[in-house]
Design a protein around this motif. Structure first.
Motif, mmCIF file in Angstrom:
data_model
loop_
_atom_site.group_PDB
_atom_site.id
_atom_site.type_symbol
_atom_site.label_atom_id
_atom_site.label_comp_id
_atom_site.label_asym_id
_atom_site.label_seq_id
_atom_site.Cartn_x
_atom_site.Cartn_y
_atom_site.Cartn_z
ATOM 1 N N THR A 13 0.840 -1.271 0.086
ATOM 2 C CA THR A 13 -0.159 0.334 0.161
ATOM 3 C C THR A 13 0.891 1.329 -0.037
ATOM 4 O O THR A 13 1.996 1.290 0.332
ATOM 5 C CB THR A 13 -0.975 0.092 0.963
ATOM 6 N N GLY A 14 0.384 2.563 -0.445
ATOM 7 C CA GLY A 14 1.078 3.606 -0.372
ATOM 8 C C GLY A 14 0.376 4.457 -1.472
ATOM 9 O O GLY A 14 -0.833 4.291 -1.798
ATOM 10 N N TYR A 15 1.275 5.465 -1.904
ATOM 11 C CA TYR A 15 0.550 6.705 -2.756
ATOM 12 C C TYR A 15 1.576 6.998 -3.774
ATOM 13 O O TYR A 15 2.873 6.949 -3.738
ATOM 14 C CB TYR A 15 0.404 7.639 -1.892
ATOM 15 N N GLN A 16 1.121 7.109 -5.208
ATOM 16 C CA GLN A 16 1.817 7.577 -6.413
ATOM 17 C C GLN A 16 1.397 8.625 -6.702
ATOM 18 O O GLN A 16 0.206 9.020 -7.372
ATOM 19 C CB GLN A 16 1.660 6.304 -7.054
ATOM 20 N N ASP A 17 2.242 9.875 -6.635
ATOM 21 C CA ASP A 17 1.992 11.065 -7.591
ATOM 22 C C ASP A 17 2.919 11.052 -8.743
ATOM 23 O O ASP A 17 3.731 10.449 -8.691
ATOM 24 C CB ASP A 17 2.114 12.287 -6.441
ATOM 25 N N GLY A 58 -11.024 -0.336 -2.091
ATOM 26 C CA GLY A 58 -10.827 0.174 -3.447
ATOM 27 C C GLY A 58 -10.927 1.681 -3.624
ATOM 28 O O GLY A 58 -10.855 2.123 -4.806
ATOM 29 N N GLU A 59 -10.878 2.449 -2.515
ATOM 30 C CA GLU A 59 -10.727 3.628 -2.780
ATOM 31 C C GLU A 59 -9.281 4.353 -3.322
ATOM 32 O O GLU A 59 -9.373 5.345 -4.266
ATOM 33 C CB GLU A 59 -10.904 4.495 -1.193
ATOM 34 N N ILE A 60 -8.400 3.616 -3.040
ATOM 35 C CA ILE A 60 -7.064 3.766 -3.773
ATOM 36 C C ILE A 60 -6.380 2.678 -4.216
ATOM 37 O O ILE A 60 -6.827 1.458 -3.397
ATOM 38 C CB ILE A 60 -6.081 4.620 -2.593
ATOM 39 N N ALA A 61 -5.724 2.618 -5.224
ATOM 40 C CA ALA A 61 -5.202 1.378 -5.783
ATOM 41 C C ALA A 61 -4.043 0.775 -5.152
ATOM 42 O O ALA A 61 -3.204 1.818 -4.722
ATOM 43 C CB ALA A 61 -4.944 1.689 -7.306
ATOM 44 N N PRO A 62 -3.438 -0.460 -5.041
ATOM 45 C CA PRO A 62 -2.363 -0.739 -4.391
ATOM 46 C C PRO A 62 -1.092 -0.338 -5.171
ATOM 47 O O PRO A 62 -1.181 -0.016 -6.507
ATOM 48 C CB PRO A 62 -2.527 -2.223 -4.523
ATOM 49 N N LEU A 63 -0.119 -0.116 -4.472
ATOM 50 C CA LEU A 63 1.120 0.075 -5.323
ATOM 51 C C LEU A 63 1.664 -1.066 -6.102
ATOM 52 O O LEU A 63 2.078 -1.114 -7.309
ATOM 53 C CB LEU A 63 2.531 0.549 -4.474
#
Length: 353
Positions: A13-17, A58-63
């Motif tokens: 999990t995490g964030y991708q910009d 499913g609100e954010i996609a897995p890395l």
């Protein structure tokens, strides 16, 4: 073993910009949620609990990796399809508009509306049944913005029940509730998991309560997760390793966190005489002694078999009054339990030495 409803594979999990290296929050590999089980997600602030819930919903996609519900890849589904599989209850949901509790619960049926965008009589019956399930059917005609925090959360849980999904996620649903309402919410959710065979995952800071109610604990630490029954987690000392600090420590036998003083003061041994068992007053002297012991430890005193202070709770003569008999430095001191602060008296003797 209960059927697995939700599962993950190689989950990160995490964030991708855009134009920025991805920020990894957690590496969890393979996870499972099973029907009929009440699971509790705990961890220190900032460890990634909300990120994990958002990824699993499913609100954010897995890395990396994937989340599946009933063998369907979550991120391959649109919002409507996901809403048939997952419902979500937040800590403090603001309902826009003047809606009654019944109308709020009825919103959980909108993923099932027909082509004309209308709800059927069955939807109304399901919504009313959900209110009954949480013991809030008497609130059905009340406006949602007039309800207490505890009542409102029951209505939001009823909406999740009415949505009739296999998986229910809750993000700190008891954060703004008093003790009684927090207990009721936890017991309610466990009952829903059992009776309706839902897979429930709740994020919370209520560690002590979770140990008593949860089927499984999910503990986030670093960027990993440890999953197990409360018995397995506590007996491995993992709670103490994860949440203790210089000011607090977890007692595995009692299942509670105890305050730790910044420095040690004096040693003590505390007991009660046989006569105390015949005390006829309004308090339970044995319970009183136990809490005095906790107080002394929280202030920096520590128990020892060869103590500086020997403390005995006893009855005074024919009067039947409870007193502390304190032996220190070769002398005996007597204090009326109802008129003294035991720690303060001990500290005076200790500092005067």
């Amino acid at each position: 073993m209960n059927e697995s409803v939700l599962s993950t594979r190689n989950l990160i999990t995490g964030y991708q910009d855009k134009g920025v290296p991805p920020k990894v929050v957690g590496k969890y590999g393979e996870l499972h949620l099973r029907r009929g089980e009440f699971n509790v997600l705990i961890g220190v602030n900032g460890v990634g609990k909300s990120t994990l819930l958002k990824t699993l919903s499913g609100e954010i996609a897995p890395l990396e990796g994937e989340v599946s519900i009933n063998n369907k890849i979550l991120n391959a589904l649109n919002n409507t399809q996901r809403s048939l599989l997952i419902s979500f209850v937040f800590s403090n949901t603001n309902i826009v508009g003047k809606l009654t509790a019944f109308e709020t619960v009825l919103m959980g049926r909108y993923p099932y509306v027909n082509w004309w965008g209308k709800l059927k009589q069955d939807d109304h019956e399901i919504a009313l049944s959900a209110l009954k399930d949480v013991g809030a059917d008497h609130l059905k005609d009340r406006y949602i913005n007039t309800l207490s925090d505890g009542e409102r959360q029951k209505v939001m849980i009823a909406r999740a029940i009415a949505q009739n999904t296999d998986v229910i996620f809750l993000d700190e649903p008891s954060a703004h509730l008093d003790l009684i309402n927090r207990i009721e919410i936890f017991q309610l959710l466990k009952s829903i998991a059992r009776k309706k065979q839902k897979a429930i995952l709740l994020s919370t800071h209520e560690i002590e309560m979770s140990l008593q109610v949860a089927d499984n604990l999910w503990i986030l630490y670093g960027n990993e997760v440890k999953i197990g029954s409360p018995s397995a987690i506590v007996s491995s000392d993992f709670i103490n390793q994860t949440f203790s600090s210089p000011s607090i420590a977890f007692n595995a036998k009692s299942g509670v966190f105890n305050f730790c003083a910044p420095e040690s003061l004096f040693s003590f041994k505390i007991s009660f005489s046989e006569e105390v068992q015949h005390y006829k007053g309004a308090i339970d002297p044995i319970v009183y002694l136990e809490w005095e012991c906790k107080k002394l430890i929280s202030e920096g005193a520590y128990q020892d078999e060869n103590p500086q202070f020997s403390i005995c709770l006893t009855l005074l003569g024919d009067e039947g009054a409870l007193v502390w008999e304190v032996k220190f430095d070769g002398r005996t001191y007597t204090y009326d339990l109802s008129k003294c602060n035991l720690f303060s008296e001990l500290l005076k003797l200790y500092q005067a030495e």
